[in-house]
Each structure stands twice: as C-alpha cells, then as structure tokens.
Scaffold this motif. Structure first.
Motif, PDB file in Angstrom:
ATOM      1  N   ASN A   1       0.605  -1.166   0.105  1.00  0.00           N
ATOM      2  CA  ASN A   1       0.117  -0.070   0.143  1.00  0.00           C
ATOM      3  C   ASN A   1       0.844   0.997  -0.052  1.00  0.00           C
ATOM      4  OD1 ASN A   1      -2.019   2.286   1.157  1.00  0.00           O
ATOM      5  ND2 ASN A   1      -3.085   0.349   0.748  1.00  0.00           N
ATOM      6  N   GLY A   2       2.090   1.192   0.907  1.00  0.00           N
ATOM      7  CA  GLY A   2       2.877   2.218   0.843  1.00  0.00           C
ATOM      8  C   GLY A   2       3.484   2.770  -0.515  1.00  0.00           C
ATOM      9  N   ILE A   3       4.016   1.601  -1.264  1.00  0.00           N
ATOM     10  CA  ILE A   3       4.479   1.820  -2.694  1.00  0.00           C
ATOM     11  C   ILE A   3       3.334   2.080  -3.760  1.00  0.00           C
ATOM     12  CG2 ILE A   3       5.307   0.737  -4.795  1.00  0.00           C
ATOM     13  CD1 ILE A   3       6.596  -1.234  -2.916  1.00  0.00           C
ATOM     14  N   THR A   4       2.129   1.704  -3.660  1.00  0.00           N
ATOM     15  CA  THR A   4       1.242   2.247  -4.504  1.00  0.00           C
ATOM     16  C   THR A   4       0.539   3.585  -4.130  1.00  0.00           C
ATOM     17  OG1 THR A   4       0.266   0.011  -4.630  1.00  0.00           O
ATOM     18  CG2 THR A   4      -1.221   1.643  -5.317  1.00  0.00           C
ATOM     19  N   ARG A   5       0.567   4.070  -2.793  1.00  0.00           N
ATOM     20  CA  ARG A   5       0.251   5.220  -2.376  1.00  0.00           C
ATOM     21  C   ARG A   5       1.294   6.367  -3.031  1.00  0.00           C
ATOM     22  NH1 ARG A   5       1.759   5.356   2.958  1.00  0.00           N
ATOM     23  NH2 ARG A   5      -0.048   4.022   3.540  1.00  0.00           N
ATOM     24  N   ALA A   6       2.609   5.971  -3.181  1.00  0.00           N
ATOM     25  CA  ALA A   6       3.654   6.950  -3.628  1.00  0.00           C
ATOM     26  C   ALA A   6       3.446   6.915  -5.055  1.00  0.00           C
ATOM     27  CB  ALA A   6       4.961   6.477  -3.084  1.00  0.00           C
ATOM     28  N   VAL A   7       3.327   6.045  -5.843  1.00  0.00           N
ATOM     29  CA  VAL A   7       2.984   6.027  -7.245  1.00  0.00           C
ATOM     30  C   VAL A   7       1.914   6.738  -7.605  1.00  0.00           C
ATOM     31  CG1 VAL A   7       2.977   4.347  -9.307  1.00  0.00           C
ATOM     32  CG2 VAL A   7       4.487   3.840  -7.701  1.00  0.00           C
ATOM     33  N   PHE A   8       0.891   6.565  -6.756  1.00  0.00           N
ATOM     34  CA  PHE A   8      -0.751   7.086  -7.426  1.00  0.00           C
ATOM     35  C   PHE A   8      -0.171   8.716  -7.039  1.00  0.00           C
ATOM     36  CE2 PHE A   8      -4.643   8.936  -6.351  1.00  0.00           C
ATOM     37  CZ  PHE A   8      -5.389   8.253  -7.305  1.00  0.00           C
ATOM     38  N   LYS A   9       0.244   9.033  -5.994  1.00  0.00           N
ATOM     39  CA  LYS A   9       0.750  10.511  -5.777  1.00  0.00           C
ATOM     40  C   LYS A   9       1.432  11.061  -6.800  1.00  0.00           C
ATOM     41  CE  LYS A   9       0.919  14.509  -3.339  1.00  0.00           C
ATOM     42  NZ  LYS A   9       1.932  15.085  -3.966  1.00  0.00           N
TER      43      LYS A   9
ATOM     44  N   ARG B   1      -1.126  -5.180 -13.041  1.00  0.00           N
ATOM     45  CA  ARG B   1      -2.279  -4.575 -13.571  1.00  0.00           C
ATOM     46  C   ARG B   1      -2.566  -3.167 -13.015  1.00  0.00           C
ATOM     47  NH1 ARG B   1      -4.698  -9.903 -12.558  1.00  0.00           N
ATOM     48  NH2 ARG B   1      -4.804 -10.960 -14.469  1.00  0.00           N
ATOM     49  N   ILE B   2      -2.396  -3.025 -11.624  1.00  0.00           N
ATOM     50  CA  ILE B   2      -2.609  -1.478 -11.053  1.00  0.00           C
ATOM     51  C   ILE B   2      -1.521  -0.565 -11.485  1.00  0.00           C
ATOM     52  CG2 ILE B   2      -2.250  -0.748  -8.864  1.00  0.00           C
ATOM     53  CD1 ILE B   2      -3.389  -3.124  -7.459  1.00  0.00           C
ATOM     54  N   TYR B   3      -0.334  -1.111 -11.618  1.00  0.00           N
ATOM     55  CA  TYR B   3       0.820  -0.182 -11.825  1.00  0.00           C
ATOM     56  C   TYR B   3       0.673   0.328 -13.414  1.00  0.00           C
ATOM     57  CZ  TYR B   3       2.521  -0.796  -7.133  1.00  0.00           C
ATOM     58  OH  TYR B   3       2.757  -0.838  -5.833  1.00  0.00           O
ATOM     59  N   LYS B   4       0.298  -0.733 -14.334  1.00  0.00           N
ATOM     60  CA  LYS B   4       0.000  -0.228 -15.490  1.00  0.00           C
ATOM     61  C   LYS B   4      -0.983   0.806 -15.861  1.00  0.00           C
ATOM     62  CE  LYS B   4      -2.151  -3.347 -18.242  1.00  0.00           C
ATOM     63  NZ  LYS B   4      -2.526  -4.320 -18.929  1.00  0.00           N
TER      64      LYS B   4
END
Length: 359
Positions: free
Chosen positions: A132-140, A216-219
């Motif tokens: 979740n921390g990584i996805t939060r940072a990439v999303f931001k 899929r999420i990061y794509k």
C-alpha cells in the motif's frame, strides 16, 4: 443505502458480515458470487436465507472489478437513483461500525467518493503495509493526489454515479485504482474516513496475486494518468532541446573561447525554445488545463527557475572538466522529473486535496 459484497471462494466470515449488517442496519444487500467452486455452495445457500439480500451469480470467476460492476448494473436497474452504494469486502475485515461512519460521511458529502481508509497500525502483514505504501507513492506521483489507502474495498458513493462506475475499465483489482483515477480526472472529490485496520489470519483469505494484480494496477497508473503523456511530451522537447543546444554550441564555439560561457549561452537558448514547445504540449495534450494567462505566467516563472538550475549544473560541470557534449544528458534526467512535479502542482494543477476524518 445498498451494500455490495463481491465474494469469491468465501467462508463462514461472509455469513458473519451479512449477519452484522442485517441485524444492525436496514440496508439492502447485493452479494455477487464471482464463480466460486462447489465447495462454497453451502455458504451461498445460507446467503439466500437472509432477508434483504440479493444473490447474483457469475458462472465463472471474472474478478472483483467485474463482480462490482455486475452489482452496480443490477442496482441501476432495480433501485432508485437517490440511494447510495457502499462496497464491502466479504472477508470480515470491514466492521459495521466503520461502514456506518463511511455511510454518514457520504450523507454529508453526497457528491464525493468516500473511502474507508486504514492507517496500517498494529499487527499488519509486511506485504500489505509495503504494497500500500508503494502504491500510495506511485498514485501521488502520477496524479498529484495523495490517497492514503488506495486499496481499500470499503467505499461509498451516490447511486447517481452508478452508470459511471459500471463503465470503468478493469475486471480485477485494478478496477479500484481506475475508480480513483477517474475521480481525479473528473473533479470528483475523494474523502477518506479512518477505519480500523483488521487483518484476520494474516490476510490468508485474500485472493490478491502479488505479481499479476500489482502489474495490472501499476499499468493502469502509468497508462491511465497524465504521466505517460508527460513522458512523451518531455522526450519530444528533450530532442528539441538537445538539437538547439548542439546547434548553439556549434555556433558559439566559432567566436567564444570559454567552454563554460558557450554552454551557458547554449543552455539558455535551447531552454527558451523547448520550454515554449513544452508549455503548449502540456497545456493542450497532457494536463488539458484551461487557457489562462495565469498558467502562462506561472510557467514562465517555473521555466526561469528550471533554467537557473539546469544552467548552473551544466556550466558548473563543464568548469570542473566534464565533457560539455555529454553532461547535458544526465542534467536533463535530474531536471525533467522535477519539472513534471512542479508543472502538475504549480502551473496546471488545481487545488485537489483529500479530506480525512479526525480519528
């Protein structure tokens, strides 16, 4: 309020979720059996016995996103548009008390997407906390919006948005990130209400595949946001920038003897040309910002700041004896990500903030 529960290979915890909601609320409930095996038949037979519960069935597993959209389409056809939708996971990790606070938050902000966000405190599996921390940072980075819990399944929105939510891309876990991206792109306010962080049996019941679903999420984040367009815009302007830089460097070498001064003049000229191209590319193609004089003035100011940084780094490196033809490339690799972040936040971005609860 209509509760939507997508369920794949559920166990008795699903029945506990239904029991809590039917006993403590008057909400209607839509459960979607997403192609579960025969071993789960007793669980779904028990689901049918609950009052106010509708069971929809996928003959084969299609994914969480597909299950949610099946429920949304059913709600759009069978419930009035003044209702609200609350999505809840089937594994018992969303408490009714938390769901009620998320529902209340939506009642106070009916045009928003309300997330039940976890703080990830206490005994949280490392892969869940890190993921979740990584996805939060990439999303931001990709959207400019900071969502603390991008992967929460506890969400609420007005049924007026059913057709929008049912038409979003993504059939598996990437659907939920696409939902957030859609909100950032269509000025739908995202609000977060803090909820308890509950992990049962180290989250063993989760069907999230660490590699495939993360891919899929990061794509979706890279392809579905302005980031990839900015990369293309930046690369095009980089080529323009370097071509002008090389041309000016060649011309100034004819009448200026100092290498550092040649580089300084060439950087300035190249930056003016490429920055002008970059402004129009980004305004019309990347960020699709409104045509305002203010954005142009901000861009000019930002360009001046970037120019000072870039010129200083380049001329300084040349003065230290580094190759004047090569040093420009690593300097650009430093400057362009900085330019992206500042353009999105300062020049073309609006004031998009996430409102959170007080807990």
């Amino acid at each position: 309020m209509i509760v939507v529960i997508p369920a794949y290979e559920p166990d008795e915890k699903l029945l506990g979720v239904l029991r809590d909601f039917t006993e403590q609320t008057s909400y209607s409930i839509v459960v979607v059996d997403d192609g579960s095996s025969e071993a789960c038949r007793p669980v779904f037979d028990a689901v049918r016995a609950f009052d106010r519960v509708v069971l929809l069935v996928h003959e084969v597993n299609k994914g969480k996103g597909a299950a949610l959209k099946t429920a949304f389409r059913y709600i759009g056809e069978h419930f009035p548009s003044d209702e609200a939708v609350l999505t809840v996971d089937a594994d018992g990790q969303h408490l009714v008390s938390d769901a009620l606070r998320v529902a209340k938050r939506l009642e106070e902000n009916p045009d928003a997407l309300v997330l039940g966000s976890r703080k990830f405190t206490g005994n949280v599996p490392f892969k869940s906390r890190a993921g979740n921390g990584i996805t939060r940072a990439v999303f931001k980075f990709c959207t400019g919006v900071r969502v603390y819990d991008t992967q929460t399944g506890l969400r609420a929105f007005s049924a007026r948005r059913i057709s929008e939510m049912a038409s979003l891309k993504g059939d598996r876990y990437e659907y939920e990130i696409n939902q957030l991206i859609y909100c950032t792109q269509h000025d739908i306010e995202i609000q977060e209400e803090w909820i308890e962080t509950v992990y049962i049996e180290e989250n063993k019941s989760s069907h999230f595949h660490a590699f495939k679903d993360s891919f899929r999420i990061y794509k979706c984040l890279l392809l579905g946001t302005s980031f990839l367009k900015f990369v293309a815009s930046s690369f095009s302007c980089f080529l323009i920038d370097y071509a002008v830089y090389a041309l000016l460097l060649f011309l100034t070498s004819r009448f200026i003897t100092r290498d550092a001064l040649q580089s300084l003049i060439s950087v300035a000229g190249a930056r003016v040309v490429s920055a002008t191209c970059n402004y129009f590319f980004n305004r019309y193609l990347v960020f699709r910002a409104k045509d305002t004089k203010l954005s142009f003035l901000k861009y000019v100011l930002l360009t001046a700041i970037i120019l000072c940084i870039q010129s200083g780094l380049t001329s300084g490196a040349v003065a230290l004896g580094m190759n004047k033809w090569i040093i420009y490339i690593p300097v650009q690799l430093v400057v362009y990500p900085l330019s992206y972040l500042l353009q999105r936040a300062f020049v073309f971005g609006g004031k998009r903030q996430i409102k959170r609860g007080d807990r």
